[in-house]
Every structure is written in C-alpha cells, then in structure tokens.
Design a protein around this motif. Structure first.
Motif, PDB file in Angstrom:
ATOM      1  N   LEU A  86       0.838  -1.192   0.000  1.00 64.05           N
ATOM      2  CA  LEU A  86       0.000   0.000   0.000  1.00 64.05           C
ATOM      3  C   LEU A  86       0.870   1.238   0.000  1.00 64.05           C
ATOM      4  O   LEU A  86       2.058   1.186   0.273  1.00 64.05           O
ATOM      5  CB  LEU A  86      -0.935   0.005   1.212  1.00 64.05           C
ATOM      6  CG  LEU A  86      -0.340  -0.311   2.593  1.00 64.05           C
ATOM      7  CD1 LEU A  86       0.332   0.877   3.197  1.00 64.05           C
ATOM      8  CD2 LEU A  86      -1.416  -0.850   3.483  1.00 64.05           C
ATOM      9  N   ASP A  87       0.244   2.357  -0.323  1.00 66.23           N
ATOM     10  CA  ASP A  87       0.934   3.640  -0.278  1.00 66.23           C
ATOM     11  C   ASP A  87       0.443   4.489   0.883  1.00 66.23           C
ATOM     12  O   ASP A  87       1.166   5.348   1.366  1.00 66.23           O
ATOM     13  CB  ASP A  87       0.737   4.414  -1.581  1.00 66.23           C
ATOM     14  CG  ASP A  87       1.585   3.859  -2.708  1.00 66.23           C
ATOM     15  OD1 ASP A  87       2.701   3.370  -2.429  1.00 66.23           O
ATOM     16  OD2 ASP A  87       1.156   3.917  -3.868  1.00 66.23           O
ATOM     17  N   GLU A  88      -0.781   4.264   1.311  1.00 65.15           N
ATOM     18  CA  GLU A  88      -1.349   5.038   2.416  1.00 65.15           C
ATOM     19  C   GLU A  88      -2.250   4.141   3.250  1.00 65.15           C
ATOM     20  O   GLU A  88      -2.862   3.207   2.732  1.00 65.15           O
ATOM     21  CB  GLU A  88      -2.212   6.189   1.898  1.00 65.15           C
ATOM     22  CG  GLU A  88      -1.465   7.230   1.118  1.00 65.15           C
ATOM     23  CD  GLU A  88      -2.394   8.301   0.559  1.00 65.15           C
ATOM     24  OE1 GLU A  88      -3.526   8.461   1.069  1.00 65.15           O
ATOM     25  OE2 GLU A  88      -1.982   8.969  -0.400  1.00 65.15           O
ATOM     26  N   ILE A  89      -2.339   4.456   4.530  1.00 63.99           N
ATOM     27  CA  ILE A  89      -3.288   3.779   5.409  1.00 63.99           C
ATOM     28  C   ILE A  89      -3.840   4.821   6.368  1.00 63.99           C
ATOM     29  O   ILE A  89      -3.112   5.685   6.856  1.00 63.99           O
ATOM     30  CB  ILE A  89      -2.650   2.589   6.157  1.00 63.99           C
ATOM     31  CG1 ILE A  89      -3.712   1.817   6.936  1.00 63.99           C
ATOM     32  CG2 ILE A  89      -1.532   3.046   7.070  1.00 63.99           C
ATOM     33  CD1 ILE A  89      -3.258   0.450   7.420  1.00 63.99           C
ATOM     34  N   GLU A  90      -5.130   4.766   6.592  1.00 56.98           N
ATOM     35  CA  GLU A  90      -5.801   5.676   7.520  1.00 56.98           C
ATOM     36  C   GLU A  90      -6.526   4.826   8.551  1.00 56.98           C
ATOM     37  O   GLU A  90      -7.183   3.846   8.194  1.00 56.98           O
ATOM     38  CB  GLU A  90      -6.797   6.542   6.754  1.00 56.98           C
ATOM     39  CG  GLU A  90      -7.507   7.551   7.608  1.00 56.98           C
ATOM     40  CD  GLU A  90      -8.458   8.394   6.776  1.00 56.98           C
ATOM     41  OE1 GLU A  90      -9.666   8.359   7.064  1.00 56.98           O
ATOM     42  OE2 GLU A  90      -7.983   9.061   5.825  1.00 56.98           O
ATOM     43  N   VAL A  91      -6.397   5.186   9.813  1.00 55.21           N
ATOM     44  CA  VAL A  91      -7.040   4.444  10.890  1.00 55.21           C
ATOM     45  C   VAL A  91      -8.086   5.341  11.535  1.00 55.21           C
ATOM     46  O   VAL A  91      -7.795   6.462  11.938  1.00 55.21           O
ATOM     47  CB  VAL A  91      -6.021   3.988  11.958  1.00 55.21           C
ATOM     48  CG1 VAL A  91      -6.704   3.119  13.000  1.00 55.21           C
ATOM     49  CG2 VAL A  91      -4.855   3.249  11.321  1.00 55.21           C
ATOM     50  N   ASP A  92      -9.313   4.831  11.626  1.00 51.32           N
ATOM     51  CA  ASP A  92     -10.427   5.550  12.239  1.00 51.32           C
ATOM     52  C   ASP A  92     -10.775   4.854  13.551  1.00 51.32           C
ATOM     53  O   ASP A  92     -11.151   3.687  13.561  1.00 51.32           O
ATOM     54  CB  ASP A  92     -11.614   5.537  11.280  1.00 51.32           C
ATOM     55  CG  ASP A  92     -12.846   6.249  11.831  1.00 51.32           C
ATOM     56  OD1 ASP A  92     -12.826   6.715  12.984  1.00 51.32           O
ATOM     57  OD2 ASP A  92     -13.836   6.332  11.076  1.00 51.32           O
ATOM     58  N   PHE A  93     -10.638   5.577  14.656  1.00 55.58           N
ATOM     59  CA  PHE A  93     -10.898   5.013  15.981  1.00 55.58           C
ATOM     60  C   PHE A  93     -12.265   5.409  16.534  1.00 55.58           C
ATOM     61  O   PHE A  93     -12.533   5.187  17.708  1.00 55.58           O
ATOM     62  CB  PHE A  93      -9.815   5.470  16.971  1.00 55.58           C
ATOM     63  CG  PHE A  93      -8.451   4.949  16.654  1.00 55.58           C
ATOM     64  CD1 PHE A  93      -8.124   3.632  16.916  1.00 55.58           C
ATOM     65  CD2 PHE A  93      -7.496   5.781  16.087  1.00 55.58           C
ATOM     66  CE1 PHE A  93      -6.861   3.146  16.620  1.00 55.58           C
ATOM     67  CE2 PHE A  93      -6.233   5.300  15.794  1.00 55.58           C
ATOM     68  CZ  PHE A  93      -5.922   3.983  16.061  1.00 55.58           C
ATOM     69  N   SER A  94     -13.137   5.981  15.724  1.00 57.23           N
ATOM     70  CA  SER A  94     -14.394   6.508  16.237  1.00 57.23           C
ATOM     71  C   SER A  94     -15.465   5.441  16.471  1.00 57.23           C
ATOM     72  O   SER A  94     -16.495   5.734  17.075  1.00 57.23           O
ATOM     73  CB  SER A  94     -14.940   7.591  15.297  1.00 57.23           C
ATOM     74  OG  SER A  94     -15.223   7.046  14.027  1.00 57.23           O
ATOM     75  N   ASP A  95     -15.246   4.212  16.030  1.00 60.55           N
ATOM     76  CA  ASP A  95     -16.206   3.129  16.209  1.00 60.55           C
ATOM     77  C   ASP A  95     -15.718   2.209  17.326  1.00 60.55           C
ATOM     78  O   ASP A  95     -14.723   2.479  17.986  1.00 60.55           O
ATOM     79  CB  ASP A  95     -16.348   2.353  14.904  1.00 60.55           C
ATOM     80  CG  ASP A  95     -17.709   1.678  14.758  1.00 60.55           C
ATOM     81  OD1 ASP A  95     -18.488   1.688  15.722  1.00 60.55           O
ATOM     82  OD2 ASP A  95     -17.966   1.126  13.665  1.00 60.55           O
ATOM     83  N   GLU A  96     -16.427   1.098  17.542  1.00 57.16           N
ATOM     84  CA  GLU A  96     -16.024   0.140  18.573  1.00 57.16           C
ATOM     85  C   GLU A  96     -14.664  -0.478  18.280  1.00 57.16           C
ATOM     86  O   GLU A  96     -13.921  -0.824  19.190  1.00 57.16           O
ATOM     87  CB  GLU A  96     -17.070  -0.981  18.691  1.00 57.16           C
ATOM     88  CG  GLU A  96     -18.372  -0.533  19.291  1.00 57.16           C
ATOM     89  CD  GLU A  96     -19.357  -1.684  19.377  1.00 57.16           C
ATOM     90  OE1 GLU A  96     -18.925  -2.854  19.382  1.00 57.16           O
ATOM     91  OE2 GLU A  96     -20.554  -1.401  19.433  1.00 57.16           O
ATOM     92  N   ARG A  97     -14.379  -0.693  17.004  1.00 55.87           N
ATOM     93  CA  ARG A  97     -13.106  -1.275  16.574  1.00 55.87           C
ATOM     94  C   ARG A  97     -12.466  -0.335  15.560  1.00 55.87           C
ATOM     95  O   ARG A  97     -13.167   0.347  14.822  1.00 55.87           O
ATOM     96  CB  ARG A  97     -13.340  -2.628  15.908  1.00 55.87           C
ATOM     97  CG  ARG A  97     -13.856  -3.664  16.850  1.00 55.87           C
ATOM     98  CD  ARG A  97     -13.844  -5.029  16.158  1.00 55.87           C
ATOM     99  NE  ARG A  97     -14.558  -5.990  16.953  1.00 55.87           N
ATOM    100  CZ  ARG A  97     -15.776  -6.426  16.710  1.00 55.87           C
ATOM    101  NH1 ARG A  97     -16.426  -6.002  15.663  1.00 55.87           N
ATOM    102  NH2 ARG A  97     -16.351  -7.309  17.494  1.00 55.87           N
ATOM    103  N   PRO A  98     -11.144  -0.350  15.487  1.00 61.60           N
ATOM    104  CA  PRO A  98     -10.488   0.484  14.469  1.00 61.60           C
ATOM    105  C   PRO A  98     -10.923   0.068  13.064  1.00 61.60           C
ATOM    106  O   PRO A  98     -11.086  -1.110  12.779  1.00 61.60           O
ATOM    107  CB  PRO A  98      -8.997   0.200  14.663  1.00 61.60           C
ATOM    108  CG  PRO A  98      -8.877  -0.444  15.996  1.00 61.60           C
ATOM    109  CD  PRO A  98     -10.184  -1.102  16.288  1.00 61.60           C
ATOM    110  N   GLN A  99     -11.128   1.056  12.217  1.00 61.30           N
ATOM    111  CA  GLN A  99     -11.473   0.830  10.825  1.00 61.30           C
ATOM    112  C   GLN A  99     -10.338   1.371   9.972  1.00 61.30           C
ATOM    113  O   GLN A  99      -9.789   2.434  10.260  1.00 61.30           O
ATOM    114  CB  GLN A  99     -12.781   1.552  10.454  1.00 61.30           C
ATOM    115  CG  GLN A  99     -13.972   1.116  11.283  1.00 61.30           C
ATOM    116  CD  GLN A  99     -14.340  -0.331  11.030  1.00 61.30           C
ATOM    117  OE1 GLN A  99     -14.431  -0.762   9.885  1.00 61.30           O
ATOM    118  NE2 GLN A  99     -14.542  -1.080  12.095  1.00 61.30           N
TER     119      GLN A  99
END
Length: 118
Positions: A86-99
C-alpha cells in the motif's frame, strides 16, 4: 465475494495496529516502495538484520508487505525480496473497533517504479 478492506475481522485490525506500532515498521514500509531484500532494508534503515527480519514477518502477516519473489544476493544465495502492498493507510478510531482505509499499490505503479529505478 469481494470484501472492502474496512470489513476485515478484528484479528486483522490487531495485527495491523501491532505491526505499525513496532519500532522501524514505518521505516521499512517507506523503504520498501521498490523490491528489496531484508539485508538491503536493514542497511538502508541502519537496523540489525534480526530486527529487520522480525519486523518484515510482522508486516507480511498484517498484509502490509509482500514477498515479491527471490533473487541472488551478492554472496550468491537466493534471498526473498519484499515490497509494500500500500501507499497510504488511515485508521479511524471513532467506532467500537479500528477501521482502516488503505490506498493499495497497483501493479502498474509497481512496474513503472521498477523501470524508473533501473
């Protein structure tokens, strides 16, 4: 059936976060834009080869790095070569589990980058 990267199981989230959280993992991913052996990555980043192999294994298990094949080393031994997936990864912590949202490397980009390096 096709699954988006955001729908991967929790174990995958744990593996990705664990791999990214380890020292040198980000540096290895940055250096692995073109196929490189563990020794080349170790030399580029200036880390011990044993540490480099451990991080590579974690990154491969997390799906962030892939073995692209084998090549002959300067010593004449067959050695695996690795490239990031991959070239980029974004982690979203706003839910019960990271997305995760990932920008995958395309094969066309890999081929173009390989031609430019030669």
């Amino acid at each position: 059936m096709s699954h988006s990267r955001r729908e991967r199981p929790e174990a995958d989230s744990t593996a990705v976060l664990s791999a990214l959280g380890n020292k040198y993992s980000a540096e290895i991913l940055c250096a692995a834009g073109t196929p490189k052996s563990a020794q080349a990555l170790s030399n580029d980043i200036e880390i011990p080869i044993a540490t480099c192999y451990r991080r590579i294994e974690e990154l491969v298990d997390a799906g962030l790095l892939t073995c692209e094949g084998r090549q002959l080393s300067e010593e004449g031994r067959r050695t695996n070569i690795y490239r990031r997936t991959l070239d980029e990864i974004e982690v979203d912590f706003s839910d019960e589990r990271p997305q995760f949202s990932r920008k995958r490397r395309t094969e066309a980009k890999n081929r173009l980058q390989d031609q430019l390096k030669d």
